[in-house]
Design a protein around this motif. Structure first.
Motif, mmCIF file in Angstrom:
data_model
loop_
_atom_site.group_PDB
_atom_site.id
_atom_site.type_symbol
_atom_site.label_atom_id
_atom_site.label_comp_id
_atom_site.label_asym_id
_atom_site.label_seq_id
_atom_site.Cartn_x
_atom_site.Cartn_y
_atom_site.Cartn_z
ATOM 1 N N UNK A 84 -27.616 2.238 -19.033
ATOM 2 C CA UNK A 84 -28.147 1.813 -17.596
ATOM 3 C C UNK A 84 -27.105 1.633 -16.847
ATOM 4 N N UNK A 85 -25.989 1.461 -16.873
ATOM 5 C CA UNK A 85 -24.744 1.223 -15.937
ATOM 6 C C UNK A 85 -24.965 -0.365 -15.432
ATOM 7 N N UNK A 86 -25.498 -1.224 -16.179
ATOM 8 C CA UNK A 86 -25.811 -2.441 -15.719
ATOM 9 C C UNK A 86 -25.121 -3.392 -16.698
ATOM 10 N N UNK A 87 -24.726 -3.021 -17.659
ATOM 11 C CA UNK A 87 -23.887 -3.948 -18.694
ATOM 12 C C UNK A 87 -22.610 -3.389 -19.160
ATOM 13 N N UNK A 88 -21.633 -4.237 -19.417
ATOM 14 C CA UNK A 88 -20.259 -3.789 -19.604
ATOM 15 C C UNK A 88 -19.785 -4.484 -21.184
ATOM 16 N N UNK A 89 -19.017 -3.657 -22.035
ATOM 17 C CA UNK A 89 -18.764 -4.489 -23.133
ATOM 18 C C UNK A 89 -17.043 -4.097 -22.962
ATOM 19 N N UNK A 90 -16.395 -4.946 -23.419
ATOM 20 C CA UNK A 90 -14.664 -4.713 -23.460
ATOM 21 C C UNK A 90 -14.189 -5.415 -24.393
#
Length: 314
Positions: A84-90
């Protein structure tokens, strides 16, 4: 749930090979280890040794700072956006993976349980789950709704990177092997030997090809439909600058890109096997990672001396 909705993703029909640098800047206070475009193509994230993730809007051929995602206690090793381009995992050197929603600079979840640094964190096809790989020789699957580890796979060697599909996880290792895992049974279904430590993995958009980069200064593409089929890519002057040098496919699968210890980007043509171009002079130190926008229009490279460069084929 909002995050479970199907999200259409554009398909890049023809990526442009970059020819010139549009924007050069010192994007972090220390070296940059990771860079990734979102599915929208106009949003970029960079992660550094300075413990922060910075968000950038790509507008009019420049990178404009949009904000910072904080919360890691040590340097960032990898970044990924969800579909969705709204969440990030790092992934982080502090033995954890962190999960953000872009509307909040503080992490929504911190996934702890690895005993050494986490080298990779990737969303599974189901947006409920994340896969992490670690120097502690394990790969873990996490349920984001429960913020809990639901499976640990002993992967036999230091894990430098992971990629995944619905039921298959592929891990790259310092013992010079790529391993394929059936996540339902936590069993290894195949091993692919290489000639050097695996520094990174990438999977093509159509999930038909696997790319590896290794310390023998080569990239290899494995056809996942015919696992015995492998093509090796080398170039005079290309050299991995570290044990986590990241190589990628272009979004249309036609090209491979990787940064080198000499500060140049090397781009190969997948079909011909030949070096397509070498882009020098913009980096004065080893390039750690590169990203190619989903539209095929932009490439961004980042280096260990904190510089980011936006490239274009126009």
């Amino acid at each position: 749930m909002e995050e479970e909705l199907y999200v259409p993703v554009g398909i890049c029909l023809a990526a442009r090979v970059p020819v010139r640098a549009l924007h050069v800047l010192d994007a972090h206070e220390l070296g940059i280890n990771a860079v990734r475009f979102s599915s929208s193509c106009n949003l970029l994230a960079t992660g550094g040794t300075d413990r922060s993730i910075k968000l950038w809007d790509v507008k009019a051929g420049m990178l404009h700072n949009r904000g910072t995602l904080d919360g890691s206690n040590e340097g960032i090793t990898s970044i990924e956006f969800d579909q969705t381009g709204t969440r990030v995992i790092a992934a982080s050197y502090d033995k954890s993976a962190l999960f953000w929603r872009l509307d909040d600079s503080a992490p929504k979840l911190t996934l702890t349980g690895h005993s050494r640094k986490v080298t990779a964190a990737k969303f599974k096809c189901s947006l409920r789950q994340v896969v992490t790989g670690s120097a502690d020789r394990t790969v873990k699957i996490w349920d984001l709704h429960r913020a809990a580890c639901i499976q640990t796979i002993e992967v036999l060697s230091y894990c430098s990177d992971v990629v995944c599909s619905e039921h298959v996880i592929v891990s790259g290792h310092y013992d010079r092997k790529i391993r394929f895992w059936d996540s339902r049974a936590a069993s290894c279904t195949q091993e692919v030997p290489l000639q050097g430590k695996v520094t990174s993995l990438d999977i093509s958009t159509d999930h038909r090809q696997l790319l590896s980069c290794s310390r023998d200064e080569s990239l290899q593409v494995v056809d996942l439909r015919m696992n015995s089929s492998r093509i090796c890519f080398r170039a005079e002057g290309f050299k991995c600058g570290c044990d986590s040098t990241k190589a990628i496919f272009s979004p249309d699968g036609s090209y491979l890109a990787a940064g080198s210890a000499d500060g140049a980007i090397y781009i190969w043509n997948v079909n011909s096997g030949n070096l397509e171009t070498r882009l020098p002079d913009m980096h004065s130190s080893s390039i750690n990672a590169v990203a190619w926008s989903g539209s095929g229009e932009y490439v961004v490279s980042v280096d260990k001396s904190r510089r980011a460069v936006l490239w274009s084929g126009i």
